[in-house]
Scaffold this motif. Structure first.
Motif, PDB file in Angstrom:
ATOM      1  N   ASP A 262       2.459  -2.406   6.246  1.00 13.35           N
ATOM      2  CA  ASP A 262       3.012  -2.763   4.950  1.00 13.35           C
ATOM      3  C   ASP A 262       1.889  -2.853   3.923  1.00 13.35           C
ATOM      4  N   TYR A 263       2.276  -2.771   2.651  1.00 15.49           N
ATOM      5  CA  TYR A 263       1.317  -3.011   1.589  1.00 15.49           C
ATOM      6  C   TYR A 263       0.911  -4.493   1.628  1.00 15.49           C
ATOM      7  N   PRO A 264      -0.370  -4.836   1.457  1.00 14.65           N
ATOM      8  CA  PRO A 264      -1.492  -4.041   0.939  1.00 14.65           C
ATOM      9  C   PRO A 264      -2.369  -3.371   2.001  1.00 14.65           C
ATOM     10  N   GLU A 265      -1.913  -3.333   3.267  1.00 14.02           N
ATOM     11  CA  GLU A 265      -2.703  -2.660   4.301  1.00 14.02           C
ATOM     12  C   GLU A 265      -2.586  -1.146   4.207  1.00 14.02           C
ATOM     13  N   ARG A 266      -1.751  -0.689   3.348  1.00 16.40           N
ATOM     14  CA  ARG A 266      -1.603   0.747   3.032  1.00 16.40           C
ATOM     15  C   ARG A 266      -1.456   0.857   1.530  1.00 16.40           C
ATOM     16  N   PRO A 267      -1.493   2.076   0.961  1.00 21.67           N
ATOM     17  CA  PRO A 267      -1.274   2.221  -0.475  1.00 21.67           C
ATOM     18  C   PRO A 267       0.127   1.777  -0.893  1.00 21.67           C
ATOM     19  N   LEU A 268       0.232   1.285  -2.109  1.00 22.96           N
ATOM     20  CA  LEU A 268       1.523   0.973  -2.701  1.00 22.96           C
ATOM     21  C   LEU A 268       2.237   2.293  -3.014  1.00 22.96           C
ATOM     22  N   ILE A 269       3.535   2.365  -2.722  1.00 22.63           N
ATOM     23  CA  ILE A 269       4.308   3.586  -2.963  1.00 22.63           C
ATOM     24  C   ILE A 269       5.437   3.255  -3.932  1.00 22.63           C
ATOM     25  N   VAL A 270       5.443   3.917  -5.090  1.00 24.76           N
ATOM     26  CA  VAL A 270       6.470   3.660  -6.092  1.00 24.76           C
ATOM     27  C   VAL A 270       6.943   4.980  -6.688  1.00 24.76           C
ATOM     28  N   GLY A 271       8.157   4.970  -7.247  1.00 17.64           N
ATOM     29  CA  GLY A 271       8.681   6.202  -7.826  1.00 17.64           C
ATOM     30  C   GLY A 271      10.000   5.969  -8.541  1.00 17.64           C
ATOM     31  N   ASN A 278      15.767   7.912  -0.972  1.00 21.39           N
ATOM     32  CA  ASN A 278      14.788   6.998  -1.554  1.00 21.39           C
ATOM     33  C   ASN A 278      15.125   5.545  -1.231  1.00 21.39           C
ATOM     34  N   LEU A 279      16.420   5.210  -1.341  1.00 26.04           N
ATOM     35  CA  LEU A 279      16.847   3.845  -1.011  1.00 26.04           C
ATOM     36  C   LEU A 279      16.596   3.541   0.459  1.00 26.04           C
ATOM     37  N   GLU A 280      16.816   4.525   1.315  1.00 26.54           N
ATOM     38  CA  GLU A 280      16.572   4.317   2.738  1.00 26.54           C
ATOM     39  C   GLU A 280      15.091   4.122   3.011  1.00 26.54           C
ATOM     40  N   ALA A 281      14.236   4.825   2.272  1.00 31.58           N
ATOM     41  CA  ALA A 281      12.796   4.646   2.431  1.00 31.58           C
ATOM     42  C   ALA A 281      12.364   3.244   2.012  1.00 31.58           C
ATOM     43  N   VAL A 282      12.996   2.699   0.980  1.00 28.55           N
ATOM     44  CA  VAL A 282      12.731   1.311   0.592  1.00 28.55           C
ATOM     45  C   VAL A 282      13.222   0.373   1.679  1.00 28.55           C
ATOM     46  N   ARG A 283      14.412   0.659   2.228  1.00 27.22           N
ATOM     47  CA  ARG A 283      14.982  -0.195   3.268  1.00 27.22           C
ATOM     48  C   ARG A 283      14.091  -0.236   4.508  1.00 27.22           C
ATOM     49  N   ARG A 284      13.455   0.908   4.831  1.00 29.63           N
ATOM     50  CA  ARG A 284      12.570   0.968   6.012  1.00 29.63           C
ATOM     51  C   ARG A 284      11.182   0.384   5.738  1.00 29.63           C
ATOM     52  N   GLY A 285      10.909   0.044   4.492  1.00 30.31           N
ATOM     53  CA  GLY A 285       9.610  -0.505   4.151  1.00 30.31           C
ATOM     54  C   GLY A 285       8.541   0.542   3.912  1.00 30.31           C
ATOM     55  N   GLN A 286       8.941   1.817   3.798  1.00 31.93           N
ATOM     56  CA  GLN A 286       7.975   2.881   3.548  1.00 31.93           C
ATOM     57  C   GLN A 286       7.688   3.070   2.062  1.00 31.93           C
ATOM     58  N   VAL A 287       8.617   2.663   1.218  1.00 33.44           N
ATOM     59  CA  VAL A 287       8.460   2.724  -0.237  1.00 33.44           C
ATOM     60  C   VAL A 287       8.672   1.319  -0.781  1.00 33.44           C
ATOM     61  N   ASP A 288       7.862   0.957  -1.766  1.00 25.82           N
ATOM     62  CA  ASP A 288       7.885  -0.429  -2.244  1.00 25.82           C
ATOM     63  C   ASP A 288       8.852  -0.664  -3.397  1.00 25.82           C
ATOM     64  N   ALA A 289       8.974   0.282  -4.304  1.00 22.77           N
ATOM     65  CA  ALA A 289       9.871   0.070  -5.449  1.00 22.77           C
ATOM     66  C   ALA A 289      10.241   1.407  -6.081  1.00 22.77           C
ATOM     67  N   ILE A 290      11.455   1.462  -6.608  1.00 31.61           N
ATOM     68  CA  ILE A 290      11.885   2.604  -7.410  1.00 31.61           C
ATOM     69  C   ILE A 290      12.554   2.074  -8.676  1.00 31.61           C
ATOM     70  N   LEU A 337      15.017  -2.025 -11.471  1.00 34.05           N
ATOM     71  CA  LEU A 337      13.911  -1.880 -10.536  1.00 34.05           C
ATOM     72  C   LEU A 337      14.408  -2.327  -9.170  1.00 34.05           C
ATOM     73  N   ILE A 338      14.358  -1.425  -8.195  1.00 30.69           N
ATOM     74  CA  ILE A 338      14.894  -1.700  -6.864  1.00 30.69           C
ATOM     75  C   ILE A 338      13.761  -1.893  -5.871  1.00 30.69           C
ATOM     76  N   THR A 339      13.742  -3.063  -5.253  1.00 29.44           N
ATOM     77  CA  THR A 339      12.807  -3.382  -4.179  1.00 29.44           C
ATOM     78  C   THR A 339      13.627  -3.735  -2.932  1.00 29.44           C
ATOM     79  N   ARG A 340      12.936  -4.045  -1.870  1.00 23.94           N
ATOM     80  CA  ARG A 340      13.633  -4.244  -0.590  1.00 23.94           C
ATOM     81  C   ARG A 340      14.644  -5.387  -0.654  1.00 23.94           C
ATOM     82  N   ASP A 341      14.399  -6.378  -1.507  1.00 25.61           N
ATOM     83  CA  ASP A 341      15.309  -7.524  -1.606  1.00 25.61           C
ATOM     84  C   ASP A 341      16.416  -7.309  -2.639  1.00 25.61           C
ATOM     85  N   LYS A 342      16.460  -6.117  -3.242  1.00 28.66           N
ATOM     86  CA  LYS A 342      17.484  -5.847  -4.260  1.00 28.66           C
ATOM     87  C   LYS A 342      18.245  -4.563  -3.967  1.00 28.66           C
TER      88      LYS A 342
END
Length: 372
Positions: A262-271, A278-290, A337-342
């Motif tokens: 997870d971030y910050p142990e890897r780069p932050l991913i946003v788009g 894209n939503l599924e990537a956020v759900r899996r924790g691979q993307v941080d925010a869209i 702005l969509i993050t894992r908790d939204k």
């Protein structure tokens, strides 16, 4: 160098507050239908029409959704649609438009097609009295385009950039570096990347690489470019994709390289944009925010404006989408702005505060007697 994020935090807080207000002010389904019926003009016969839908590239989920919004709206009115996918190829854009004009379509609606490659066809459409409408993504302004219904990209980008700058300090990097993938050959993409550079000015954050996507070869190009960025800049602090289809690719490749950290142990991913992948990537924790908004709302506005034109002889209102609150009585441009908790429920898109589909269907039923 320290990052000056105070202004960006304020903007993020304001954006969140506005989103909360929009959600709080959402109308119930019955109220939205009542608003639609009240917004209807006097009852009038709607003539049968054929609409040409010129697609940028249906490989991109959001582009498909924009075109599909126009098709569904036109079908609801009893109109015929013909679709041509340019596949991101300027030559196909021109040939698609030529085909529409040869078929005698009554109007052409396009998904973020730049005027340059279709200038000759735009002139022919104007001479033939065929309205030409751009939907979903902004393009270079042209007097040959009858109307353009596209969002202000900064409504999304301001939310995303504030989030980016708010979280970058978690990397403890005194000189943060980010790499971006953009589609700046399209007006909407250029607006997003230009706003990024403006928002980064004076923050100490450096864009170490900018890749311009190949619109005709989107996914393979994204895989190659993101791999190259991670190889050339292994310590990069964030990846940002202005093109929606690059976001899940970034998430997958970073997850593989950093062992699913997870971030910050890897780069932050946003788009950008709430494609289901894209939503599924956020759900899996691979993307941080869209950052996203309902880009099929302009499609319904485009079809409504064409309906008013053909049924009543009205000129298309170029402000009908951006000034939806004044024109229709509902907000059509809300950003989120969509993050894992939204996240919305799995398999669902982010829903607008007001159901614009129900609104327009009620409006059209009242004024054209369609859709019962």
């Amino acid at each position: 160098m320290a990052i000056d994020i105070s202004t960006k935090r304020l903007r993020l807080a304001c954006g969140a507050a506005l989103l909360a207000l929009a959600t709080t002010g959402a109308h119930a389904q019955s109220d939205v239908k009542a608003l639609g019926a009240n917004a209807a003009g006097p009852a009038v016969d709607l003539p049968a029409k054929t609409i040409g839908v010129l697609q940028l590239n249906a490989q991109a989920e959001v582009a498909f959704r924009i075109a599909e919004g126009a098709r569904q709206a036109a079908t609801h009115l009893g109109w015929k649609t013909v679709t041509c996918d340019s596949l991101g190829d300027p030559r196909r854009m021109a040939s698609c438009a030529d085909s529409f004009l040869a078929q005698g379509v009554d109007a052409i609606v396009t998904v973020a097609i730049e005027p340059g490659p279709v200038t000759a066809q735009l002139r022919r459409a104007r001479e033939a009295g065929v309205p030409w409408v751009t939907m979903g993504g902004g393009t270079t302004p042209s007097e040959l385009v009858t109307a353009q219904y596209a969002p202000l990209e900064t409504e999304m980008s301001d939310l995303l950039h504030a989030y980016l700058l708010d979280r970058l300090p978690e990397r403890d990097d005194p000189d943060p570096e980010i790499a971006i993938s953009t589609f700046s050959q399209v007006w909407a993409g250029k607006q997003r990347s230009d706003d990024l550079y403006a928002d980064l000015e004076g923050t100490g954050v450096t864009v170490v690489d900018e890749h311009v996507s190949d619109l005709a070869n989107q996914i393979a190009d994204a895989r190659q470019s993101v791999t190259s960025q991670l190889t050339a800049y292994p310590e990069v602090d964030a990846l940002l994709g202005t093109a929606n289809y690059t976001v899940p690719v970034m998430g997958q490749l970073v997850a593989q390289r950093f062992g699913g950290a997870d971030y910050p142990e890897r780069p932050l991913i946003v788009g950008y944009l709430d494609d289901l992948v894209n939503l599924e990537a956020v759900r899996r924790g691979q993307v941080d925010a869209i950052a996203t908004m309902r880009l099929d709302a302009p499609s319904y506005v485009a079809i409504d404006q064409l309906a008013q034109h053909f049924a009543r002889g009205h000129e298309l209102d170029p402000d009908a989408y951006l000034s939806g609150k004044e024109v229709y009585g509902i907000d059509l441009t809300e950003a989120a702005l969509i993050t894992r908790d939204k996240l919305p429920p799995e398999g669902a898109y982010v829903q607008p505060a007001d159901d614009f589909v129900a609104f327009f269907e009620a409006k059209w039923n009242a004024e054209f007697g369609v859709g019962g």
